[in-house]
Design an enzyme around this catalytic site. Structure first.
Site, PDB file in Angstrom:
ATOM      1  N   VAL A   3     -20.198  62.625  55.498  1.00  0.00           N
ATOM      2  CA  VAL A   3     -19.225  61.225  55.988  1.00  0.00           C
ATOM      3  C   VAL A   3     -20.190  60.741  57.451  1.00  0.00           C
ATOM      4  CG1 VAL A   3     -17.738  63.070  57.789  1.00  0.00           C
ATOM      5  CG2 VAL A   3     -16.891  60.809  57.171  1.00  0.00           C
ATOM      6  N   SER A   4     -20.469  59.553  58.038  1.00  0.00           N
ATOM      7  CA  SER A   4     -21.147  59.122  58.966  1.00  0.00           C
ATOM      8  C   SER A   4     -19.951  59.452  60.228  1.00  0.00           C
ATOM      9  CB  SER A   4     -21.405  57.806  58.540  1.00  0.00           C
ATOM     10  OG  SER A   4     -20.200  56.811  58.088  1.00  0.00           O
ATOM     11  N   THR A   5     -20.768  58.971  61.499  1.00  0.00           N
ATOM     12  CA  THR A   5     -19.539  58.898  62.543  1.00  0.00           C
ATOM     13  C   THR A   5     -18.280  58.335  62.233  1.00  0.00           C
ATOM     14  OG1 THR A   5     -21.285  59.564  63.694  1.00  0.00           O
ATOM     15  CG2 THR A   5     -19.296  58.902  64.823  1.00  0.00           C
ATOM     16  N   GLU A   6     -18.838  56.819  62.428  1.00  0.00           N
ATOM     17  CA  GLU A   6     -18.813  55.657  61.688  1.00  0.00           C
ATOM     18  C   GLU A   6     -16.855  55.719  60.762  1.00  0.00           C
ATOM     19  OE1 GLU A   6     -21.418  55.280  62.126  1.00  0.00           O
ATOM     20  OE2 GLU A   6     -21.284  55.006  63.465  1.00  0.00           O
ATOM     21  N   GLU A   7     -17.539  56.526  60.002  1.00  0.00           N
ATOM     22  CA  GLU A   7     -16.436  56.553  58.033  1.00  0.00           C
ATOM     23  C   GLU A   7     -15.492  57.625  58.499  1.00  0.00           C
ATOM     24  OE1 GLU A   7     -20.235  55.158  55.196  1.00  0.00           O
ATOM     25  OE2 GLU A   7     -19.688  57.532  56.278  1.00  0.00           O
TER      26      GLU A   7
END
Length: 547
Positions: free
Chosen positions: A14-18
């Site tokens: 997971v990325s920060t935004e996701e």
């Protein structure tokens, strides 16, 4: 648990935004567990990648997973969606090719896609294409927003020494601005980057990252237009793919922040910089004089070495000392003539030894899995990521220094900077791992004739070559060189093409039959020649600590 279950692992990312969009690691892991339970899989481990982009495969947990997979800890990788693995279709298809070649596979649980099924090839290709397309759209939107902000005179970037970021605005840091002023004034007096860095480090002054000042850091400050109240944007176009080849004419606009340096002082410094550049170009050819820069390590801090010239003599100097001064290490000078002579002698004795060559051939014949496609693709991506990460780190520092952040943003900036620094360290480790893997696999691809031909001509080519070519030839053979603490003995040479040991370490000679044979052969050559010249030659070796 049933022994009929297929061993697998789960991969979640997971990325920060996701994390804000419902793609939590826990959600993905639950989906993978449900799929495994219904389809006869036993989950050995779940590899979690938090806050990581999928633009390439150079991620810490992903690399750990691939390593474990190739060590046969499991047979299958389960992922919720294709974009959890990669948003680059080339990386994705290359990974699948590599997995299929090793009788492993990737399964996407949300679509029940299996990389070993011929009919699912098009599914992976399409999913990978749309994932990459989405990534490009995200980057484009981000780029447009950053450009708009820059043209309005606001900074997009990291910490900048001399400024703090408050509510997305650069605010002058009074203490740091005095140091910036001092740096410019010292340069205007004709002082070099290293001199300035040493002066600051000796007083215990630190950068925004709480590190010692380096030559590159001082140079960056002295060439940053932000200190005269300007904002520069767009110096590189499509940096992720083109790197420095994408350099373009930047847009420079008046910033919304206060300047620290007067225009007059700035102009004086730029004139000094220009004179130094011209002088450096005149003397630049001297850098090719040293054959072992990069592979010869400092005997104290283990850092790489750089060239040093004093009174007409050349030396290898600790790179840390060169960049940051005595606060981090000493010069630890190694005489060029001493070390290069002994390294050349060891190399030439080894490549002319039939027994060693035969050992190499036998070793390579026993090995397999010499395909480097995936590793090379990953290495290319990781090199790009290292450059990008360095850029991110600089950007974060500039953003902080330019004082455009409020207290919350500053704290977030600090955390991001720490995270990026750790990422950079991990990337360098992974880069080294991949370089070793590629070198090892490429060696496996060499046949007997190729090995003999390469070594047969090496000596004649080497002694007829200029120093730049000699340097390239030695670097193709040697991975690392170490000298004793007193810098009077050659401790060890680590070669790319010999597995699992270094020459001529005594402990390794005792532990490795292969190593014993090589050292014994070299010593045998010495004993078999009774000429005075050979004895003198060997005594030089003894003084160097080789035997």
């Amino acid at each position: 648990m049933s022994t009929n279950l297929i061993k697998c692992c789960g991969y979640v990312r997971v990325s920060t935004e996701e994390q804000l969009e419902g793609y939590s690691l826990e959600f993905q892991a639950d989906e993978i567990r449900k799929y495994a339970s219904l389809n006869g899989y036993e989950i050995v481990d779940i590899y979690e990648e938090r806050g990581e982009s999928a633009k390439n495969l150079n991620r810490t947990q992903f690399q750990r997973m691939v390593k474990d997979l190739y060590e046969n800890k499991f047979e299958v990788i389960l992922a919720w969606k294709v974009d959890r693995i990669s948003r680059d279709v080339v990386d994705l298809m290359q990974l699948i090719k590599e997995l299929n070649g090793k009788d492993k596979k990737l399964v996407i649980t949300s679509t029940n896609s299996d990389s070993t099924k011929e009919n699912d090839d098009i599914v992976f290709l399409l999913q990978g294409y749309f994932s990459e397309l989405e990534r490009k759209k995200i980057l484009e939107r981000t780029s447009l927003g950053m450009k708009k902000r820059a043209l309005e005179g606001y900074r997009n970037g990291g910490k900048v020494f001399g400024y703090d970021m408050v509510n997305k605005h650069l605010v002058v840091n009074e203490d740091e601005s005095k140091i910036v002023q001092e740096i410019f004034e010292l340069r205007a007096l004709g002082k070099g980057y290293k001199y300035i860095a040493l002066q600051l480090n000796a007083r215990g002054i630190k950068t925004k990252r709480n590190n010692s000042f380096s030559i590159a850091g001082i140079k960056g400050i002295l060439n940053n237009v932000i200190y005269i109240g300007l904002i520069k944007y767009g110096e590189y176009v499509n940096w992720n793919e083109k790197r420095r080849a994408g350099r373009a004419e930047p847009e420079i606009v008046i910033g919304q922040h206060k300047k620290i340096i007067s225009q007059e002082l700035w102009d004086n410094v730029q004139e000094i910089n220009k004179k130094y550049r011209e002088k450096r170009l005149v003397n630049r050819t001297v850098k090719g004089e040293l054959l072992l820069t990069g592979v010869l390590r400092c005997p104290v801090c283990n850092y790489g070495t750089v060239m040093h010239k004093s009174k007409g003599h050349f030396y290898y100097m600790c790179g840390q000392y060169h960049n940051k001064g005595i606060t981090v290490c000493r010069s630890n000078l190694v005489k060029r003539d001493f070390i290069e002579k002994h390294v050349e002698n060891v190399v030439l004795q080894i490549i002319n030894n039939e027994e060693i060559i035969q050992e190499m051939i036998e070793y390579h014949e026993k090995t397999s899995n010499a395909n480097t496609d995936l590793a090379e693709s990953q290495l290319k991506s990781i090199i790009n990521k290292i450059e990008l990460t360095n850029k991110r780190l600089t950007k974060l520092e500039e953003e902080y220094l330019n004082d455009l952040l409020n207290d919350y943003a500053r704290e977030r900036n600090n955390k991001l900077a720490e995270k990026v620094s750790k990422e950079l360290q991990e990337l360098e480790i992974n880069k080294g791992f991949l370089e070793e893997e590629i070198a090892e696999k490429e060696n496996k691809q060499i046949n007997e004739k190729g090995i003999r031909e390469a070594f047969k001509d090496f000596e004649s080519v080497y002694f007829s070559a200029d120093r730049l070519l000699k340097k390239s030839l030695l670097r193709a053979l040697i991975k690392r060189i170490e000298v004793s603490k007193d810098r009077k003995r050659l401790e060890s040479i680590e070669f790319w093409f010999f597995p699992d040991y270094r020459l001529p370490l005594g402990e390794l000679r005792r532990r490795s039959v292969y190593s014993q044979r090589i050292v014994k052969t070299i010593e045998g050559r010495r004993r078999c020649n009774d000429s005075r010249g050979q004895r003198a030659y060997d005594s030089g070796y003894n003084r160097a600590g080789i035997y």
